[in-house]
Design a protein around this motif. Structure first.
Motif, short mmCIF file in Angstrom:
data_model
loop_
_atom_site.label_atom_id
_atom_site.label_comp_id
_atom_site.label_asym_id
_atom_site.label_seq_id
_atom_site.Cartn_x
_atom_site.Cartn_y
_atom_site.Cartn_z
N PRO A 1 56.88 -5.45 -20.58
CA PRO A 1 56.73 -6.79 -21.15
C PRO A 1 56.70 -6.73 -22.68
O PRO A 1 56.10 -5.84 -23.27
CB PRO A 1 55.39 -7.26 -20.59
N PHE A 2 57.37 -7.71 -23.30
CA PHE A 2 57.52 -7.73 -24.75
C PHE A 2 56.77 -8.94 -25.31
O PHE A 2 56.98 -10.07 -24.88
CB PHE A 2 59.00 -7.82 -25.11
N TYR A 3 55.92 -8.68 -26.30
CA TYR A 3 55.01 -9.66 -26.91
C TYR A 3 55.39 -9.79 -28.38
O TYR A 3 55.28 -8.83 -29.14
CB TYR A 3 53.59 -9.14 -26.74
N GLY B 1 64.76 -12.03 -23.69
CA GLY B 1 63.95 -10.99 -23.09
C GLY B 1 62.48 -10.96 -23.42
O GLY B 1 61.71 -10.32 -22.71
N ALA B 2 62.04 -11.59 -24.52
CA ALA B 2 60.61 -11.60 -24.82
C ALA B 2 59.86 -12.36 -23.73
O ALA B 2 60.33 -13.37 -23.22
CB ALA B 2 60.34 -12.22 -26.18
N GLU C 1 64.38 -3.33 -27.49
CA GLU C 1 63.01 -3.09 -26.99
C GLU C 1 63.01 -2.83 -25.50
O GLU C 1 62.36 -1.89 -25.02
CB GLU C 1 62.11 -4.27 -27.31
N LYS C 2 63.72 -3.65 -24.76
CA LYS C 2 63.74 -3.49 -23.31
C LYS C 2 64.35 -2.14 -22.92
O LYS C 2 63.92 -1.51 -21.95
CB LYS C 2 64.51 -4.64 -22.66
N LYS C 3 65.34 -1.70 -23.69
CA LYS C 3 65.98 -0.42 -23.40
C LYS C 3 65.07 0.75 -23.74
O LYS C 3 64.85 1.66 -22.93
CB LYS C 3 67.28 -0.31 -24.20
N LEU C 4 64.50 0.74 -24.96
CA LEU C 4 63.70 1.87 -25.43
C LEU C 4 62.33 1.93 -24.76
O LEU C 4 61.72 3.01 -24.69
CB LEU C 4 63.52 1.80 -26.94
N GLY D 1 57.92 3.62 -26.77
CA GLY D 1 58.55 3.88 -25.47
C GLY D 1 57.98 5.13 -24.82
O GLY D 1 57.71 5.17 -23.60
N GLU D 2 57.80 6.18 -25.61
CA GLU D 2 57.22 7.42 -25.09
C GLU D 2 55.78 7.20 -24.61
O GLU D 2 55.38 7.71 -23.55
CB GLU D 2 57.25 8.50 -26.18
N LEU D 3 55.02 6.43 -25.38
CA LEU D 3 53.63 6.15 -25.00
C LEU D 3 53.55 5.27 -23.76
O LEU D 3 52.61 5.38 -22.97
CB LEU D 3 52.90 5.49 -26.18
#
Length: 437
Positions: free
Chosen positions: A290-292, A321-322, A282-285, A249-251
């Motif tokens: 986009p999530f793979y 959400g993916a 994942e979506k929050k952090l 998330g930071e990156l």
């Protein structure tokens, strides 16, 4: 106006030709798509040097996309066979192909792949580094690793898996929290081993800005790899996975500040009841990037059938959400997939993606199903075949067992509910034991 990347263009209010193509495919307003790209919620991986690409969007509000893995290994080093797989993947309309080649001088294969493929192309440069330099892992330098990344970018790769979240801090969390299956990510394990052998920080984390320089130059999307993805349902949602996700998330925010597009990679093996929470997390952090996901594979006991265990998890993951599903074949955990394995993996993953699109309410997703239902109601076999996700198999099964009444099938024959309801609704007699009047 000039722009460096799709995200840079979107922030400047420039509608690129890639955005126009994606908006048309997705049946959305291009202005709305541009806004999502500017926010990082949609990525359009399209390297400036990939001239044959037919762009796709990955992310919020868009169809769930699928990726096909292929590539040569030391034990199966047949470039022509892998190119046959490429042709089949393109024919079956996979949106992405990842070249996971991990042996020898892979550039020839990669360049041929990029030249012939309208699908977006991904790679994992870490896999290539050992063969590229003919060096053992410990002897690779940070300079070596970045040179491989630049070579892939220059060749035209649209997205690269980079395990930048596997830093010294994540490694310490992993050591303090033992796992049943340790680290199963190939790239993640290589970087972890490199760090341990050299007692150094991960170069992709330590010199992240240098990575962003390369990706901005060629408009390469970074697929932030999950080195700590669980390799068994026992290891899912553990401290190592969550710590790495926080780092990703930071990156992500740092990349967006440089107008570099980002995707986040996710699990892995995971029990059904944990999937929804992981998607939300994942979506929050990672700020709705986009999530793979690979799978998730929902049970560990089905070698030979992991295209099914993966499709079950993938459908649930995409529902919650993916955005991008990596296919899994029946050969997972057993061998390099052959052409038939690849086809089965693509079909299973396409089913999962489409089922999730229906659940998510993606515009037009149900239309395909409604057309199939209409063809079934009308006993329009040719229409059904043309609409089938695997037309060849549907035709083959039908042909292998033909009924007495050509309008029915050998399951029910003249007791076919569809046939008989059509007749009775039209006020006609129903003859089951005898010839029709």
């Amino acid at each position: 106006m000039n722009y460096s990347t799709q995200m840079d263009a979107a922030k400047k209010g420039i509608i690129t030709k890639e955005m126009e193509i994606v908006a048309k495919k997705e049946k959305v307003r291009v202005e709305d798509l541009m806004e999502l790209v500017s926010q990082g919620k949609v990525a359009i991986p399209a390297n400036k040097n990939h001239l044959s690409i037919d762009p796709e969007g990955i992310g919020k509000g868009l169809r769930t996309k699928i990726n096909v893995n292929l590539g040569i290994s030391k034990d199966c080093c047949n470039i022509e066979m892998e190119l046959e797989k490429v042709k089949k993947a393109i024919e079956m309309k996979a949106e992405a192909i990842m070249d996971l080649s991990c042996f020898g001088k892979t550039q020839e294969f990669r360049q041929r792949l990029i030249h012939m493929s309208p699908a977006m192309i991904g790679t994992v440069p870490m896999y290539d580094a050992v063969g590229f330099y003919d060096k053992e892992l410990k002897d690779l330098t940070a300079e070596d690793l970045f040179r491989v990344v630049e070579t892939h970018a220059k060749d035209g790769v649209d997205f690269m898996t980079i395990h930048a979240g596997m830093n010294r801090e994540t490694a310490e969390i992993f050591k303090r929290n033992p796992r049943l299956t340790n680290i199963v990510s190939r790239g993640g394990s290589l970087l972890y081993a490199w760090m341990e052998l050299n007692n150094k920080e991960n170069p992709f984390y330590e010199q992240y800005d240098r990575l962003l320089d390369i990706c901005e130059k060629y408009d390469v999307t970074i697929s932030l790899g999950d080195a700590c993805r669980p390799g068994s349902i026992a290891d899912s949602t553990d401290p190592s996975q969550i710590k790495e996700l926080m780092t990703l998330g930071e990156l992500t925010k740092r990349a967006w500040e440089r107008n570099v597009q980002i995707m986040i990679e996710g699990p892995g093996h995971m029990a059904l009841n944990e999937i929804e929470a992981n998607m939300v997390l994942e979506k929050k952090l990672c700020y709705d990037a986009p999530f793979y996901v690979l799978g998730p594979i929902v049970t560990d006991v089905a070698p030979g059938y992991d295209h099914i265990t993966s499709a079950i998890g993938g459908a649930i993951a995409a529902t919650y959400g993916a955005d991008f599903l990596c296919y899994v074949t029946p050969a997972e955990h057993l061998r390099l997939p052959d052409l038939e394995d690849m086809k089965e993996g693509i079909i299973a993953t396409k089913i999962a993606a489409h089922a999730a699109d229906i659940a998510k309410g993606i515009k037009g997703a149900r239309d395909w199903d409604n057309k199939m239902s209409k063809a079934r109601k009308e006993l329009d076999w040719e229409g059904m075949f043309n609409l089938a996700i695997d037309e060849e198999k549907a035709r083959r099964y039908r042909k292998s067992s033909m009924p007495e009444d050509e309008h029915t099938c050998t399951m029910c024959g003249k007791m076919c509910a569809v046939r008989n309801m059509n007749k009775v609704m039209e006020g006609k007699n129903i003859n089951i034991l005898r010839e029709d009047d």
